[in-house]
Design a protein around this motif. Structure first.
Motif, PDB file in Angstrom:
ATOM      1  N   PHE A 114       1.646 -10.816  -8.741  1.00 43.58           N
ATOM      2  CA  PHE A 114       0.275 -10.321  -8.671  1.00 43.58           C
ATOM      3  C   PHE A 114      -0.316 -10.447 -10.072  1.00 43.58           C
ATOM      4  O   PHE A 114       0.413 -10.639 -11.048  1.00 43.58           O
ATOM      5  CB  PHE A 114       0.219  -8.865  -8.187  1.00 43.58           C
ATOM      6  CG  PHE A 114       0.801  -7.871  -9.168  1.00 43.58           C
ATOM      7  CD1 PHE A 114       0.019  -7.281 -10.154  1.00 43.58           C
ATOM      8  CD2 PHE A 114       2.155  -7.546  -9.118  1.00 43.58           C
ATOM      9  CE1 PHE A 114       0.570  -6.378 -11.065  1.00 43.58           C
ATOM     10  CE2 PHE A 114       2.709  -6.638 -10.019  1.00 43.58           C
ATOM     11  CZ  PHE A 114       1.914  -6.056 -10.997  1.00 43.58           C
ATOM     12  N   GLY A 115      -1.618 -10.329 -10.186  1.00 44.57           N
ATOM     13  CA  GLY A 115      -2.193 -10.332 -11.512  1.00 44.57           C
ATOM     14  C   GLY A 115      -3.602 -10.862 -11.567  1.00 44.57           C
ATOM     15  O   GLY A 115      -4.200 -11.255 -10.557  1.00 44.57           O
ATOM     16  N   TYR A 163       5.873  -7.619  -8.002  1.00 44.18           N
ATOM     17  CA  TYR A 163       6.090  -6.430  -7.184  1.00 44.18           C
ATOM     18  C   TYR A 163       7.440  -6.576  -6.501  1.00 44.18           C
ATOM     19  O   TYR A 163       7.637  -7.468  -5.673  1.00 44.18           O
ATOM     20  CB  TYR A 163       4.981  -6.263  -6.149  1.00 44.18           C
ATOM     21  CG  TYR A 163       4.884  -4.849  -5.618  1.00 44.18           C
ATOM     22  CD1 TYR A 163       3.983  -3.939  -6.178  1.00 44.18           C
ATOM     23  CD2 TYR A 163       5.700  -4.411  -4.579  1.00 44.18           C
ATOM     24  CE1 TYR A 163       3.889  -2.643  -5.710  1.00 44.18           C
ATOM     25  CE2 TYR A 163       5.619  -3.112  -4.115  1.00 44.18           C
ATOM     26  CZ  TYR A 163       4.717  -2.235  -4.680  1.00 44.18           C
ATOM     27  OH  TYR A 163       4.636  -0.938  -4.225  1.00 44.18           O
ATOM     28  N   PHE A 164       8.375  -5.715  -6.883  1.00 42.19           N
ATOM     29  CA  PHE A 164       9.707  -5.741  -6.284  1.00 42.19           C
ATOM     30  C   PHE A 164       9.719  -4.872  -5.035  1.00 42.19           C
ATOM     31  O   PHE A 164       9.292  -3.713  -5.055  1.00 42.19           O
ATOM     32  CB  PHE A 164      10.749  -5.219  -7.280  1.00 42.19           C
ATOM     33  CG  PHE A 164      12.087  -4.903  -6.640  1.00 42.19           C
ATOM     34  CD1 PHE A 164      12.989  -5.915  -6.352  1.00 42.19           C
ATOM     35  CD2 PHE A 164      12.430  -3.600  -6.304  1.00 42.19           C
ATOM     36  CE1 PHE A 164      14.206  -5.638  -5.745  1.00 42.19           C
ATOM     37  CE2 PHE A 164      13.648  -3.305  -5.706  1.00 42.19           C
ATOM     38  CZ  PHE A 164      14.540  -4.327  -5.416  1.00 42.19           C
ATOM     39  N   ILE A 165      10.209  -5.439  -3.944  1.00 39.47           N
ATOM     40  CA  ILE A 165      10.454  -4.651  -2.733  1.00 39.47           C
ATOM     41  C   ILE A 165      11.793  -5.103  -2.171  1.00 39.47           C
ATOM     42  O   ILE A 165      12.020  -6.290  -1.927  1.00 39.47           O
ATOM     43  CB  ILE A 165       9.318  -4.803  -1.692  1.00 39.47           C
ATOM     44  CG1 ILE A 165       9.625  -3.966  -0.435  1.00 39.47           C
ATOM     45  CG2 ILE A 165       9.053  -6.262  -1.345  1.00 39.47           C
ATOM     46  CD1 ILE A 165       8.422  -3.780   0.480  1.00 39.47           C
ATOM     47  N   VAL A 200      -2.092   0.333  -4.797  1.00 40.71           N
ATOM     48  CA  VAL A 200      -2.282  -0.809  -3.904  1.00 40.71           C
ATOM     49  C   VAL A 200      -2.182  -2.066  -4.762  1.00 40.71           C
ATOM     50  O   VAL A 200      -2.824  -2.172  -5.803  1.00 40.71           O
ATOM     51  CB  VAL A 200      -3.626  -0.755  -3.147  1.00 40.71           C
ATOM     52  CG1 VAL A 200      -4.815  -0.705  -4.092  1.00 40.71           C
ATOM     53  CG2 VAL A 200      -3.746  -1.926  -2.180  1.00 40.71           C
ATOM     54  N   THR A 201      -1.325  -2.979  -4.345  1.00 38.52           N
ATOM     55  CA  THR A 201      -1.093  -4.212  -5.075  1.00 38.52           C
ATOM     56  C   THR A 201      -1.202  -5.386  -4.110  1.00 38.52           C
ATOM     57  O   THR A 201      -0.579  -5.381  -3.051  1.00 38.52           O
ATOM     58  CB  THR A 201       0.302  -4.217  -5.735  1.00 38.52           C
ATOM     59  OG1 THR A 201       0.398  -3.100  -6.638  1.00 38.52           O
ATOM     60  CG2 THR A 201       0.535  -5.511  -6.509  1.00 38.52           C
ATOM     61  N   VAL A 202      -2.007  -6.361  -4.486  1.00 34.22           N
ATOM     62  CA  VAL A 202      -2.202  -7.553  -3.669  1.00 34.22           C
ATOM     63  C   VAL A 202      -1.399  -8.695  -4.285  1.00 34.22           C
ATOM     64  O   VAL A 202      -1.620  -9.074  -5.433  1.00 34.22           O
ATOM     65  CB  VAL A 202      -3.690  -7.936  -3.586  1.00 34.22           C
ATOM     66  CG1 VAL A 202      -3.865  -9.254  -2.823  1.00 34.22           C
ATOM     67  CG2 VAL A 202      -4.485  -6.818  -2.921  1.00 34.22           C
ATOM     68  N   GLY A 203      -0.434  -9.196  -3.524  1.00 29.70           N
ATOM     69  CA  GLY A 203       0.430 -10.256  -4.016  1.00 29.70           C
ATOM     70  C   GLY A 203       0.107 -11.604  -3.399  1.00 29.70           C
ATOM     71  O   GLY A 203      -0.595 -11.694  -2.392  1.00 29.70           O
ATOM     72  N   PHE A 204       0.627 -12.647  -4.029  1.00 34.94           N
ATOM     73  CA  PHE A 204       0.398 -13.999  -3.542  1.00 34.94           C
ATOM     74  C   PHE A 204       1.627 -14.851  -3.816  1.00 34.94           C
ATOM     75  O   PHE A 204       2.402 -14.583  -4.731  1.00 34.94           O
ATOM     76  CB  PHE A 204      -0.813 -14.635  -4.234  1.00 34.94           C
ATOM     77  CG  PHE A 204      -0.725 -14.655  -5.739  1.00 34.94           C
ATOM     78  CD1 PHE A 204      -0.154 -15.727  -6.416  1.00 34.94           C
ATOM     79  CD2 PHE A 204      -1.202 -13.585  -6.489  1.00 34.94           C
ATOM     80  CE1 PHE A 204      -0.066 -15.746  -7.798  1.00 34.94           C
ATOM     81  CE2 PHE A 204      -1.112 -13.588  -7.880  1.00 34.94           C
ATOM     82  CZ  PHE A 204      -0.543 -14.666  -8.539  1.00 34.94           C
ATOM     83  N   LEU A 212       0.843  -1.194   0.000  1.00 34.37           N
ATOM     84  CA  LEU A 212       0.000   0.000   0.000  1.00 34.37           C
ATOM     85  C   LEU A 212       0.875   1.240   0.000  1.00 34.37           C
ATOM     86  O   LEU A 212       1.611   1.493   0.955  1.00 34.37           O
ATOM     87  CB  LEU A 212      -0.905  -0.021   1.239  1.00 34.37           C
ATOM     88  CG  LEU A 212      -1.888   1.138   1.423  1.00 34.37           C
ATOM     89  CD1 LEU A 212      -2.898   1.193   0.281  1.00 34.37           C
ATOM     90  CD2 LEU A 212      -2.606   1.004   2.768  1.00 34.37           C
ATOM     91  N   VAL A 213       0.829   2.013  -1.092  1.00 33.05           N
ATOM     92  CA  VAL A 213       1.613   3.239  -1.226  1.00 33.05           C
ATOM     93  C   VAL A 213       0.647   4.430  -1.227  1.00 33.05           C
ATOM     94  O   VAL A 213      -0.318   4.455  -2.010  1.00 33.05           O
ATOM     95  CB  VAL A 213       2.449   3.234  -2.522  1.00 33.05           C
ATOM     96  CG1 VAL A 213       3.185   4.558  -2.691  1.00 33.05           C
ATOM     97  CG2 VAL A 213       3.440   2.071  -2.502  1.00 33.05           C
ATOM     98  N   LEU A 214       0.918   5.396  -0.362  1.00 30.16           N
ATOM     99  CA  LEU A 214       0.032   6.541  -0.177  1.00 30.16           C
ATOM    100  C   LEU A 214       0.795   7.847  -0.342  1.00 30.16           C
ATOM    101  O   LEU A 214       2.005   7.901  -0.132  1.00 30.16           O
ATOM    102  CB  LEU A 214      -0.589   6.509   1.223  1.00 30.16           C
ATOM    103  CG  LEU A 214      -1.224   5.193   1.677  1.00 30.16           C
ATOM    104  CD1 LEU A 214      -1.599   5.266   3.156  1.00 30.16           C
ATOM    105  CD2 LEU A 214      -2.454   4.868   0.836  1.00 30.16           C
TER     106      LEU A 214
END
Length: 324
Positions: free
Chosen positions: A257-258, A268-270, A138-142, A22-24
């Motif tokens: 994600f996708g 999503y790279f972190i 906002v990106t939901v990963g799995f 979550l980026v705000l």
């Protein structure tokens, strides 16, 4: 992969089945929201309590959250000395591909074995922040099979383990004093959102895919480095050494994600690091190439959509923000 240090946020929490990134941005323009910074300080100060409220619903679900603060709002939100390397993400423009810089003032990296726990923390923190923030992304990963990305390769193989995690990830006050600052302990965080042209990628022979990544696809074995005059594989370009030949690692907690129905496939790279320059050099080598012009061939199939930098301070700092 996990480690624990007093007052450290859950930077090195084990990889989970689910994650929300979550980026705000803080809504502080032209006084649109009175005391937006005050609201943000209060919400950040409540992160620890909110996390406990969510985690207690299932103590075996590995719930954790890491909060990061961006350069633009660091002074107004914390009132503390700036971490020595903290600055906005710098766009990297290669001959063929671009790593864009996109807005981001706050980051919440939310992880759990259960999607509903990530959902619940996201709901509660956004309620606490109210109209003081705007959602930038906002990106939901799995987790995909045995920690693979959607390109089919195991991700995070080069992550440090054991004591090397602390050495690669944790900024100490002594680090910053050496760089002319007296900022608090924590970790630098870089995020980038990539989307893949999966159809083109899957049309490549497996051997070609492996030469681009630098590892075998089935059993994740490292391939020998290619000749200098050729385009180096992703694995080689992402290996960073300093002027003395010392290798510096970062801790990745990337997630796929996708949506197949929408034709969206991404990663999503972190990356958490003790030294921001290490991650920046990695991205520079990927997009500009080493030598220049020989970019990371994975970029011919994966496009970067976002790029932001944050600093994840200690839990002591976060808790203290709510005491104002």
């Amino acid at each position: 992969m996990s480690f624990s240090t007093a007052n450290t946020q859950a930077v090195g929490a084990p990889l989970t089945r689910c994650a929300t990134f979550l980026v705000l941005t803080v809504n502080d323009n032209d006084g649109a929201v009175p005391d937006a910074f005050g609201t943000v300080r209060s919400a950040l100060g409540s992160v620890g309590d909110l996390a406990k409220n969510v985690a207690i619903r299932d103590s075996n679900a590995g719930f954790s959250v890491t909060a990061g603060i961006g350069s633009r709002v660091w002074d107004g939100v914390t009132g503390l000395p700036r971490p020595a390397e903290l600055h906005p993400f710098v766009e990297v423009r290669g001959h063929t591909h671009v790593a864009p810089s996109t807005p981001g003032d706050l980051l919440f990296h939310i992880r759990a074995e259960r999607r509903d726990l990530c959902f619940e923390f996201e709901r509660q923190i956004l309620h606490a922040l109210g109209d003081a923030v705007v959602v930038a992304d906002v990106t939901v990963g799995f987790r995909y099979f045995d920690a693979r990305d959607l390109l089919g390769f195991v991700d995070g193989t080069a992550n440090p383990v054991g004591q090397a995690v602390n050495e690669s990830v944790l900024v100490t006050a002594s680090d910053d004093r050496a760089a002319g600052s007296s900022a608090v302990d924590g970790s630098y965080v870089v995020v980038q959102k990539y989307v893949h042209e999966l159809g083109r990628w899957t049309s490549l022979p497996t051997e070609k895919q492996e030469s681009i990544i630098g590892r075998t696809k089935f059993d994740n074995l490292e391939l020998d480095d290619c000749a200098v005059e050729a385009q180096k594989p992703h694995k080689q370009l992402a290996t960073i050494t300093d002027g003395r030949g010392k290798e510096h690692g970062i801790l990745r907690d990337n997630m796929p994600f996708g949506s197949p129905a929408e034709g969206e496939y991404g990663s999503y790279f972190i990356g958490y690091s003790r030294y921001l320059w290490v991650t920046e050099k990695m991205i520079q080598r990927m997009f500009v190439g080493d030598p220049p012009g020989k970019h990371d061939r994975i970029l011919d199939f994966s496009k970067a959509l976002t790029g932001s930098v944050f600093f994840a301070p200690s839990t002591e700092v976060l808790d203290g923000l709510g005491a104002d």
